[in-house]
Scaffold this active site. Sequence first.
Site, mmCIF file in Angstrom:
data_model
loop_
_atom_site.group_PDB
_atom_site.id
_atom_site.type_symbol
_atom_site.label_atom_id
_atom_site.label_comp_id
_atom_site.label_asym_id
_atom_site.label_seq_id
_atom_site.Cartn_x
_atom_site.Cartn_y
_atom_site.Cartn_z
ATOM 1 C CD GLU A 178 -3.387 -0.896 2.656
ATOM 2 O OE1 GLU A 178 -3.142 -0.086 3.068
ATOM 3 O OE2 GLU A 178 -3.926 -2.089 2.366
ATOM 4 C CD GLU A 213 -4.013 -5.517 3.536
ATOM 5 O OE1 GLU A 213 -4.995 -5.497 3.689
ATOM 6 O OE2 GLU A 213 -2.556 -5.416 3.480
HETATM 7 O O1 IFM Z 1 -4.616 -3.547 8.861
HETATM 8 C C1 IFM Z 1 -4.459 -2.646 7.802
HETATM 9 C C2 IFM Z 1 -3.765 -4.080 7.005
HETATM 10 O O2 IFM Z 1 -2.127 -3.163 7.432
HETATM 11 C C3 IFM Z 1 -3.151 -2.832 5.971
HETATM 12 N N1 IFM Z 1 -4.307 -3.019 5.084
HETATM 13 C C4 IFM Z 1 -5.534 -2.214 5.837
HETATM 14 C C5 IFM Z 1 -5.501 -3.104 6.869
HETATM 15 C C6 IFM Z 1 -6.771 -2.493 7.894
HETATM 16 O O3 IFM Z 1 -7.176 -1.209 7.938
#
Ligand code: IFM
Length: 440
Positions: free
Chosen positions: A167, A351
Amino acid sequence: MLPTRKDFPQDFLFGVATSAYQIEGHSFGGAGPTHWDSFAATPGNVDKADNGAVGCDHYHRLVEDLDLIAGGNFDVYRFSTSWARVLPEGRGAVNQDGLDFYDRLVDGLLERGVKPAATLYHWELPSALADLGGWRNRDIANWFADYTRVIMERIGDRVWSAAPINEPWCVSWLSHFEGHHAPGLRDIRATARAMHHVLLSHGRAIEVMRDLGMSNLGAVCNFEYVEPADNSAETARAVATYDAIYNRFFLGGIFKGEYPQEVLEGLAPHLPTGWQDDFATITQPVDWCGLNYYTRKIIGPADTPWPSLEERPGPLPKTEMGWEIYPDGLEYFLKRTARDFTGDLPLYVTENGMAAPDRLENGAVQDDDRIDYINRHLGAVQRAVQAGVPVKGYYSWSLMDNFEWALGYDKRFGLVHVDFDSLERTPKASYHAFRKALTR
Ligand code: IFM
């Protein structure tokens, strides 16, 4: 109920994801200090002043956690390696204990028939490098390349896939413009430099891993669907700017060697001199692209300096994070990413998941809201697949409840419940739903 394997293409993979600082217990095993430790120690930054010192104690409970991953019938486990665990000062002396830990992790996955998917950076920058300006300093690309070599010389022969940075938007914009994550800056020049250096570091890490003979290398970006607050031209401009910063800047750099005009409008004066010359490195070919997706935002114009926009409240049902649940956005980004950036390259949902008000009652957590959320997002993935988008896998965030950064330990994203006093793990109904759906 979740859709089962047979509802997806035969080669489609299901995984769970975590990150080092959120679960390992950073105070164990000789890891060096990071900017998240100091950010959390500064009053007001993190809910209840929580930090990752203990996390889920994954460092000591590795075997139990690997058994949970395999027991859930998952094909692949997406984890991150901690820069400061491997190189406590960010450069120089190697912490052998850290390398040994990741070695055990990778071997433990392979022994259980689970593919290891590594990420090199999921946010805990070694403090010694933060002292030198962190992501603002162009030298970080070489520091990151050196770290990549050290860790991948040890585990690169056995990981199934690897991605440099989780990210980039969070690493740069959220942390240097909005100030919500470490290092907690609110500075446009710092932001521009961080956004560019994150991508330069991505490219350098890919070069190093290729040099080591590794394959199946990717990039992982996060996305938020943007809904206009109204039909005005000002709103359309604000939406385009938000979309460019969040959803197009990083893909543009990696896959096209260009930054969107809407971002350059605000950031060009603050980018480092000669930034255009770095695209040769930033566009190093990758083998796949990962999309992290959770929610949408309603955006309207604001009477403030660039980017001159603001978030408005939305009407849809929300998760514990206050995030609207909007599965159509995932279908949209899968289609758009393939169409505008990646073509035939495999895409993975790296994710997706929700924080929910889970309650442990009589030894069980009945998280039907999470099962419904996953179900609806898997439906979006299926629609993209049916439309011909090469989506090859889906990772649930997260294997277990963990340190949710500035929001501490109260926001539970896990398929497995963690009691943060006893550290006992209890698989939730969503874990059991996956276990059944993924039975081979
Ligand atoms: O927990 C985070 C993760 O570290 C990165 N993506 C989003 C998740 C939820 O906020």
